[in-house]
Design a protein around this motif. Structure first.
Motif, PDB file in Angstrom:
ATOM      1  N   PRO A 161      29.896   3.568  16.697  1.00  9.99           N
ATOM      2  CA  PRO A 161      30.571   3.115  17.914  1.00  9.99           C
ATOM      3  C   PRO A 161      31.440   4.231  18.496  1.00  9.99           C
ATOM      4  N   GLU A 162      31.461   4.299  19.816  1.00 13.12           N
ATOM      5  CA  GLU A 162      32.229   5.343  20.487  1.00 13.12           C
ATOM      6  C   GLU A 162      33.697   5.275  20.045  1.00 13.12           C
ATOM      7  N   ASP A 163      34.300   6.419  19.824  1.00 13.44           N
ATOM      8  CA  ASP A 163      35.723   6.549  19.473  1.00 13.44           C
ATOM      9  C   ASP A 163      36.068   6.125  18.049  1.00 13.44           C
ATOM     10  N   LEU A 164      35.092   5.644  17.289  1.00 14.53           N
ATOM     11  CA  LEU A 164      35.393   5.267  15.894  1.00 14.53           C
ATOM     12  C   LEU A 164      35.769   6.515  15.088  1.00 14.53           C
ATOM     13  N   PHE A 165      35.110   7.617  15.395  1.00 15.88           N
ATOM     14  CA  PHE A 165      35.385   8.886  14.713  1.00 15.88           C
ATOM     15  C   PHE A 165      35.673   9.931  15.799  1.00 15.88           C
ATOM     16  N   GLN A 166      36.936  10.311  15.912  1.00 17.85           N
ATOM     17  CA  GLN A 166      37.322  11.273  16.946  1.00 17.85           C
ATOM     18  C   GLN A 166      37.839  12.561  16.315  1.00 17.85           C
ATOM     19  N   VAL A 167      37.687  13.652  17.068  1.00 18.27           N
ATOM     20  CA  VAL A 167      38.211  14.934  16.609  1.00 18.27           C
ATOM     21  C   VAL A 167      39.287  15.392  17.588  1.00 18.27           C
ATOM     22  N   LEU A 168      40.412  15.796  17.042  1.00 20.32           N
ATOM     23  CA  LEU A 168      41.553  16.196  17.857  1.00 20.32           C
ATOM     24  C   LEU A 168      41.934  17.636  17.497  1.00 20.32           C
ATOM     25  N   PRO A 169      41.314  18.619  18.157  1.00 16.82           N
ATOM     26  CA  PRO A 169      41.671  20.005  17.820  1.00 16.82           C
ATOM     27  C   PRO A 169      43.060  20.331  18.341  1.00 16.82           C
ATOM     28  N   GLY A 170      43.700  21.286  17.710  1.00 14.46           N
ATOM     29  CA  GLY A 170      45.028  21.691  18.163  1.00 14.46           C
ATOM     30  C   GLY A 170      45.785  22.305  17.010  1.00 14.46           C
ATOM     31  N   THR A 171      47.015  22.688  17.293  1.00 11.81           N
ATOM     32  CA  THR A 171      47.799  23.341  16.232  1.00 11.81           C
ATOM     33  C   THR A 171      48.391  22.287  15.294  1.00 11.81           C
ATOM     34  N   GLY A 172      48.791  22.750  14.118  1.00  8.36           N
ATOM     35  CA  GLY A 172      49.381  21.830  13.149  1.00  8.36           C
ATOM     36  C   GLY A 172      50.647  21.177  13.662  1.00  8.36           C
ATOM     37  N   PRO A 173      51.623  21.991  14.119  1.00  8.63           N
ATOM     38  CA  PRO A 173      52.896  21.378  14.542  1.00  8.63           C
ATOM     39  C   PRO A 173      52.756  20.443  15.748  1.00  8.63           C
ATOM     40  N   VAL A 174      51.696  20.599  16.560  1.00  5.21           N
ATOM     41  CA  VAL A 174      51.539  19.709  17.721  1.00  5.21           C
ATOM     42  C   VAL A 174      50.553  18.575  17.401  1.00  5.21           C
ATOM     43  N   ALA A 175      49.264  18.921  17.297  1.00 11.25           N
ATOM     44  CA  ALA A 175      48.251  17.863  17.102  1.00 11.25           C
ATOM     45  C   ALA A 175      48.395  17.208  15.718  1.00 11.25           C
ATOM     46  N   GLY A 176      48.597  18.029  14.686  1.00  7.68           N
ATOM     47  CA  GLY A 176      48.724  17.476  13.330  1.00  7.68           C
ATOM     48  C   GLY A 176      49.948  16.591  13.229  1.00  7.68           C
TER      49      GLY A 176
END
Ligand code: NAD
Length: 438
Positions: A161-176
């Motif tokens: 299903p759409e959005d069940l598994f998403q990837v959020l790239p970015g830096t540790g202090p921001v995205a993480g």
């Protein structure tokens, strides 16, 4: 129709609209989750070579390793899919009713992955979390987002299903950090440095957020004099050089019983010098470059030219090359002997007897892996009990299989991944008592 005919032949009043076996609610219905995960595994398998090539490109892994990594993602998805049908609650004897436990999904799981094994480590958490009924947001490391993004696209292709598994790239202090602090994230699975892991654990405490931590290591490789010294020396190089030493399980402290020390070093020296370091896309290459300039500088800072030891060969010129290195005659408490270097560097330390070996092996704040080489089965078992680490191997350096548990003692981590209980780490246990006396 055959049942209907037989019933009528016996004189029974059989209506035409009698439901057939397959029409009964629940009957023959396949659970959609394992079917989807198996399809996801099949799509990953179809794209294994493409994923492996991406890993070579962005992480410099040898092609042989990268193929294994893509295959590991496929196997994990398959294994987790099988777990859905075995995610059993329990029925506990009680007076006056029935007591059952329900294993419920947590909700949304945040997976924060490192750059050293981007694909497998992402999948170690993602596959069982999805299988247990959760949604997943994966934050890949800054330097290695490509395979994660590709895996999310393949999940859609496989019909997740759409959005069940998403990837959020970015830096540790921001995205993480956004995942760590967001109240909508029920659990964090973090793999990375012990320093960042501690800060994440502290932040999770604020919301009593569930957390699994897979952190650093400085693992011992204990070689007793009664071992097959030839085999131990032959296996030692790749036990810390695989993935250029950027491996949390790397056996970087080689502890050798004093009476076998000279023989072991005599065999180890040519083995280190013969390691083929070079283009990771070349099938013959055993060790590629390090991940980045900054990391190369960090590894260099531990190995000054004056330190005695064995140096292997590495290409000159551009690229983040560092030769296979074994340091000898260093004090037990030297930084190179106690800190995780995360590069192709090991130290050799001699020990006197079994007690001394255990003392040295446990002289660390970590506790992830370790190896014990001996022909004495009693000693192998005593040492396996005494070494404080989550993953040990005897007369071998293997430590990671998707169907056996993996995780660290002490400051190497918290919780376990993989193995028979992989899915339960992504569930909450609910106990329900049903009275039979009402
Ligand atoms: P790292 O801790 O710098 O980064 C790991 C991940 O955390 C990255 O995705 C990074 O972006 C993110 N991150 C960094 N700061 C953050 C913050 N403040 N909040 C949230 N996320 C943040 O580690 P690394 O250098 O990428 O990886 C190497 C380390 O990982 C080594 O110490 C190694 O031992 C460890 N490791 C452990 C295991 C294990 O299973 N135990 C496996 C592989 C690697």
């Amino acid at each position: 129709p055959a049942h209907r005919a037989r019933g009528r032949a016996r004189g029974l009043d059989v209506p035409d609209d009698l439901p057939r076996r397959g029409d009964r609610p629940g009957h023959r219905r396949r659970h959609p989750r394992p079917a989807r995960l198996r399809r996801f595994a099949a799509v990953v398998d179809d794209h294994a070579e493409e994923l492996a090539r991406l890993e070579v490109l962005e992480a410099g892994h040898t092609i042989g390793n990268a193929r294994w990594e893509a295959g590991n993602v496929r196997d994990l998805l398959d294994f987790a899919a099988g777990g859905v049908e075995r995610l059993n609650g329990r029925q506990i004897p009680v007076a006056g009713g029935l007591d059952i436990t329900l294993l419920e999904p947590l909700g949304v799981v945040g997976v924060i992955a490192p750059w050293n094994f981007p694909m497998p480590i992402a999948a170690w958490a993602t596959a069982p979390a999805l299988a247990a009924g959760n949604a997943v947001i994966l934050k890949p490391a800054e330097t290695t987002p490509l395979t994660a993004l590709r895996l999310a696209a393949l999940a859609l292709e496989a019909g997740l299903p759409e959005d069940l598994f998403q990837v959020l790239p970015g830096t540790g202090p921001v995205a993480g950090n956004a995942l760590v602090e967001h109240p909508g994230i029920a659990k964090i699975v973090f793999t990375g440095s012990t320093r960042v892991g501690k800060s994440i654990m502290a932040k999770c405490a604020d919301q009593v957020k569930r957390v699994t931590l897979e952190l650093g290591g400085k693992s011992p490789n204990i070689v007793f004099a009664d071992a097959d010294i030839e085999a131990a020396a032959a296996a030692a190089p790749m036990s810390f050089l695989d993935n250029s030493g950027q491996d949390c399980c790397a056996r970087t402290r080689i502890l050798v019983q004093r009476s076998a020390y000279d023989r072991f070093m005599e065999l180890l020296t040519p083995a280190i010098e013969e390691i083929v370091v070079g283009d990771p896309a070349d099938e013959r290459t055993q060790m590629g470059p390090l991940i980045s300039r900054a990391h190369l500088d960090r590894v260099r800072s531990y190995v000054t030219d004056d330190l005695p030891g064995i140096r292997g060969k590495a290409p000159e010129g551009s690229g983040f090359w560092f030769p296979p290195t074994v340091l000898t005659d260093v004090p037990e408490d030297a930084p190179c002997a106690v800190e995780e270097i995360f590069g192709p560097v090991a130290v050799v330390l001699p020990f006197d007897d079994e007690a001394d070996a255990i003392r040295l092996a446990n002289a660390t704040e970590y506790g992830l892996s370790g190896s014990i080489w001996t022909r004495d089965v009693g000693r192998a078992l005593r040492a396996s009990r005494a070494v404080k680490a989550g993953n040990l191997s005897v007369n071998s350096h293997s430590s990671v299989r998707y169907w056996t548990p993996f995780g660290g003692y002490q400051q190497s981590g918290l919780g376990r991944e993989l193995g028979p209980d992989a899915l339960t780490a992504f569930t909450e246990t609910k106990n329900v008592f049903i009275s039979t006396e009402a």
